[in-house]
Design a protein around this motif. Structure first.
Motif, PDB file in Angstrom:
ATOM      1  N   GLU A  63       0.819  -1.218   0.000  1.00  0.00           N
ATOM      2  CA  GLU A  63       0.000   0.000   0.000  1.00  0.00           C
ATOM      3  C   GLU A  63       0.847   1.260   0.000  1.00  0.00           C
ATOM      4  O   GLU A  63       0.548   2.221  -0.687  1.00  0.00           O
ATOM      5  N   HIS A  64       1.917   1.265   0.807  1.00  0.00           N
ATOM      6  CA  HIS A  64       2.785   2.441   0.892  1.00  0.00           C
ATOM      7  C   HIS A  64       4.218   2.076   0.544  1.00  0.00           C
ATOM      8  O   HIS A  64       4.573   0.897   0.469  1.00  0.00           O
ATOM      9  N   ASP A  65       5.035   3.099   0.386  1.00  0.00           N
ATOM     10  CA  ASP A  65       6.441   2.926   0.061  1.00  0.00           C
ATOM     11  C   ASP A  65       7.248   3.759   1.054  1.00  0.00           C
ATOM     12  O   ASP A  65       7.066   4.976   1.129  1.00  0.00           O
ATOM     13  N   GLU A  66       8.127   3.110   1.798  1.00  0.00           N
ATOM     14  CA  GLU A  66       8.892   3.806   2.834  1.00  0.00           C
ATOM     15  C   GLU A  66       9.832   4.857   2.246  1.00  0.00           C
ATOM     16  O   GLU A  66      10.065   5.899   2.847  1.00  0.00           O
ATOM     17  N   GLU A  67      10.368   4.601   1.066  1.00  0.00           N
ATOM     18  CA  GLU A  67      11.283   5.556   0.445  1.00  0.00           C
ATOM     19  C   GLU A  67      10.549   6.744  -0.179  1.00  0.00           C
ATOM     20  O   GLU A  67      11.121   7.810  -0.337  1.00  0.00           O
ATOM     21  N   VAL A  68       9.295   6.544  -0.554  1.00  0.00           N
ATOM     22  CA  VAL A  68       8.484   7.613  -1.156  1.00  0.00           C
ATOM     23  C   VAL A  68       7.148   7.648  -0.399  1.00  0.00           C
ATOM     24  O   VAL A  68       6.126   7.166  -0.886  1.00  0.00           O
ATOM     25  N   PRO A  69       7.139   8.213   0.827  1.00  0.00           N
ATOM     26  CA  PRO A  69       5.947   8.123   1.672  1.00  0.00           C
ATOM     27  C   PRO A  69       4.723   8.870   1.148  1.00  0.00           C
ATOM     28  O   PRO A  69       3.610   8.577   1.559  1.00  0.00           O
ATOM     29  N   CYS A  70       4.901   9.798   0.222  1.00  0.00           N
ATOM     30  CA  CYS A  70       3.726  10.505  -0.304  1.00  0.00           C
ATOM     31  C   CYS A  70       3.185   9.864  -1.584  1.00  0.00           C
ATOM     32  O   CYS A  70       2.316  10.427  -2.243  1.00  0.00           O
ATOM     33  N   ARG A  74      -0.677   2.227  -5.206  1.00  0.00           N
ATOM     34  CA  ARG A  74      -0.642   2.082  -6.662  1.00  0.00           C
ATOM     35  C   ARG A  74      -1.800   1.247  -7.202  1.00  0.00           C
ATOM     36  O   ARG A  74      -2.063   1.242  -8.397  1.00  0.00           O
ATOM     37  N   LEU A  75      -2.520   0.550  -6.318  1.00  0.00           N
ATOM     38  CA  LEU A  75      -3.702  -0.185  -6.774  1.00  0.00           C
ATOM     39  C   LEU A  75      -4.957   0.689  -6.750  1.00  0.00           C
ATOM     40  O   LEU A  75      -5.981   0.316  -7.323  1.00  0.00           O
ATOM     41  N   ASP A  76      -4.899   1.859  -6.076  1.00  0.00           N
ATOM     42  CA  ASP A  76      -6.022   2.802  -6.123  1.00  0.00           C
ATOM     43  C   ASP A  76      -6.114   3.371  -7.530  1.00  0.00           C
ATOM     44  O   ASP A  76      -5.102   3.684  -8.151  1.00  0.00           O
ATOM     45  N   GLY A  77      -7.319   3.523  -8.016  1.00  0.00           N
ATOM     46  CA  GLY A  77      -7.487   4.032  -9.376  1.00  0.00           C
ATOM     47  C   GLY A  77      -7.155   2.980 -10.413  1.00  0.00           C
ATOM     48  O   GLY A  77      -6.958   3.275 -11.580  1.00  0.00           O
ATOM     49  N   GLY A  78      -7.073   1.756  -9.987  1.00  0.00           N
ATOM     50  CA  GLY A  78      -6.737   0.651 -10.878  1.00  0.00           C
ATOM     51  C   GLY A  78      -7.071  -0.650 -10.181  1.00  0.00           C
ATOM     52  O   GLY A  78      -8.191  -0.867  -9.771  1.00  0.00           O
ATOM     53  N   GLY A  79      -6.086  -1.489  -9.994  1.00  0.00           N
ATOM     54  CA  GLY A  79      -6.300  -2.734  -9.279  1.00  0.00           C
ATOM     55  C   GLY A  79      -6.204  -3.950 -10.181  1.00  0.00           C
ATOM     56  O   GLY A  79      -5.573  -3.933 -11.231  1.00  0.00           O
ATOM     57  N   VAL A  80      -6.860  -5.007  -9.752  1.00  0.00           N
ATOM     58  CA  VAL A  80      -6.807  -6.295 -10.423  1.00  0.00           C
ATOM     59  C   VAL A  80      -8.231  -6.696 -10.772  1.00  0.00           C
ATOM     60  O   VAL A  80      -9.119  -6.637  -9.927  1.00  0.00           O
ATOM     61  N   SER A  81      -8.453  -7.111 -12.015  1.00  0.00           N
ATOM     62  CA  SER A  81      -9.804  -7.489 -12.424  1.00  0.00           C
ATOM     63  C   SER A  81      -9.741  -8.502 -13.562  1.00  0.00           C
ATOM     64  O   SER A  81      -8.686  -8.748 -14.152  1.00  0.00           O
ATOM     65  N   ILE A  82     -10.898  -9.078 -13.864  1.00  0.00           N
ATOM     66  CA  ILE A  82     -11.062  -9.942 -15.029  1.00  0.00           C
ATOM     67  C   ILE A  82     -12.025  -9.212 -15.957  1.00  0.00           C
ATOM     68  O   ILE A  82     -13.137  -8.868 -15.563  1.00  0.00           O
ATOM     69  N   VAL A  88      -6.558  -8.271 -15.960  1.00  0.00           N
ATOM     70  CA  VAL A  88      -6.108  -6.903 -16.153  1.00  0.00           C
ATOM     71  C   VAL A  88      -5.526  -6.388 -14.841  1.00  0.00           C
ATOM     72  O   VAL A  88      -6.195  -6.403 -13.804  1.00  0.00           O
ATOM     73  N   LEU A  89      -4.259  -5.957 -14.887  1.00  0.00           N
ATOM     74  CA  LEU A  89      -3.592  -5.359 -13.731  1.00  0.00           C
ATOM     75  C   LEU A  89      -3.360  -3.890 -14.053  1.00  0.00           C
ATOM     76  O   LEU A  89      -2.739  -3.561 -15.066  1.00  0.00           O
ATOM     77  N   GLU A  90      -3.871  -3.012 -13.182  1.00  0.00           N
ATOM     78  CA  GLU A  90      -3.716  -1.575 -13.399  1.00  0.00           C
ATOM     79  C   GLU A  90      -2.974  -0.966 -12.220  1.00  0.00           C
ATOM     80  O   GLU A  90      -3.363  -1.152 -11.072  1.00  0.00           O
ATOM     81  N   LEU A  91      -1.904  -0.264 -12.519  1.00  0.00           N
ATOM     82  CA  LEU A  91      -1.106   0.420 -11.508  1.00  0.00           C
ATOM     83  C   LEU A  91      -1.167   1.919 -11.763  1.00  0.00           C
ATOM     84  O   LEU A  91      -0.988   2.375 -12.891  1.00  0.00           O
ATOM     85  N   VAL A 102       1.673  12.080 -13.143  1.00  0.00           N
ATOM     86  CA  VAL A 102       0.761  10.971 -12.847  1.00  0.00           C
ATOM     87  C   VAL A 102       0.952   9.945 -13.958  1.00  0.00           C
ATOM     88  O   VAL A 102       1.052  10.305 -15.135  1.00  0.00           O
ATOM     89  N   ARG A 103       1.021   8.675 -13.594  1.00  0.00           N
ATOM     90  CA  ARG A 103       1.172   7.619 -14.590  1.00  0.00           C
ATOM     91  C   ARG A 103       0.157   6.525 -14.303  1.00  0.00           C
ATOM     92  O   ARG A 103      -0.043   6.144 -13.151  1.00  0.00           O
ATOM     93  N   HIS A 104      -0.485   6.038 -15.345  1.00  0.00           N
ATOM     94  CA  HIS A 104      -1.419   4.921 -15.221  1.00  0.00           C
ATOM     95  C   HIS A 104      -0.978   3.843 -16.206  1.00  0.00           C
ATOM     96  O   HIS A 104      -0.816   4.119 -17.400  1.00  0.00           O
ATOM     97  N   GLU A 105      -0.754   2.636 -15.690  1.00  0.00           N
ATOM     98  CA  GLU A 105      -0.306   1.521 -16.517  1.00  0.00           C
ATOM     99  C   GLU A 105      -1.323   0.392 -16.457  1.00  0.00           C
ATOM    100  O   GLU A 105      -1.835   0.082 -15.390  1.00  0.00           O
ATOM    101  N   THR A 106      -1.577  -0.213 -17.597  1.00  0.00           N
ATOM    102  CA  THR A 106      -2.485  -1.357 -17.671  1.00  0.00           C
ATOM    103  C   THR A 106      -1.774  -2.503 -18.369  1.00  0.00           C
ATOM    104  O   THR A 106      -1.267  -2.346 -19.479  1.00  0.00           O
TER     105      THR A 106
END
Length: 194
Positions: A63-70, A74-82, A88-91, A102-106
């Motif tokens: 959910e979070h990244d210690e090196e980049v706390p803000c 990355r699963l918000d606004g995307g996630g895992v689905s069929i 489909v994996l969306e980051l 902002v970057r959105h990858e599918t």
């Protein structure tokens, strides 16, 4: 997904180890960082129940990244689905500090035997300050890449679209790639950042 008419399942499981909840030492981002790892589990339904096709602990970000706390989850606004029989994996990459980008990858996978083959990759990048946006799409079945530039979310723009053909040199599978990377051109990468 398994194309047999039976409903398959994809799950995201998250460890709940209290030692992986850490106080954020920075003033930006969540006050407590959840660094618990996530597991992706793919189950194909059979007449007798479910068969586990894949279980990976090193694929999805926590959910979070210690090196980049803000950095937002990355699963918000995307996630895992069929969708339409494909996995489909969306980051989504969004920071509340340090960057306007902002970057959105599918990543789109389809079953191929007992493996999940990467058939499509789409990436959209957007600047919250200027509105500039670019899109990048690869079809690994047809060997075509589409690049769209000169987009702007804040004003009308005339997009510049280019298509390229590339040789289909190898296939990428979910069990042997890494999603947590930033490939500038994944077509030319032999192991998709691994």
């Amino acid at each position: 997904m398994n194309r047999d008419g039976l409903d398959d399942a994809v799950l995201v499981a998250e460890k709940s180890d209290s030692s992986n909840f850490r106080q954020n030492r920075e003033s930006l981002g969540a006050s407590v960082l959840n660094l618990n790892p996530r597991r992706l589990i793919i189950l194909f339904r059979t007449p007798g129940g479910f068969d586990k096709i894949l279980g990976r602990d090193d694929l999805l970000p926590s959910e979070h990244d210690e090196e980049v706390p803000c950095l937002a989850d990355r699963l918000d606004g995307g996630g895992v689905s069929i969708k339409r029989g494909n996995l489909v994996l969306e980051l989504h990459t969004w920071l509340s500090c340090g960057s306007y980008g902002v970057r959105h990858e599918t990543f789109t996978f389809r079953p191929e035997g007992a493996r999940m083959r990467l058939i499509g990759y789409d990436r959209s990048e957007f600047s919250r300050s200027s509105g500039e946006q670019s899109d990048f799409s690869i079809n690994y079945l047809t060997g075509r890449k589409k690049i769209t530039k000169e987009l702007n979310a804040f004003r009308d723009s005339k997009p510049e679209v280019s298509w390229e053909k590339f040789p289909l040199q190898r296939r990428f599978y979910l069990d042997d790639i890494s999603l947590d990377c930033d490939p500038t051109d994944p077509v030319s990468r032999n192991n998709w950042c691994r």
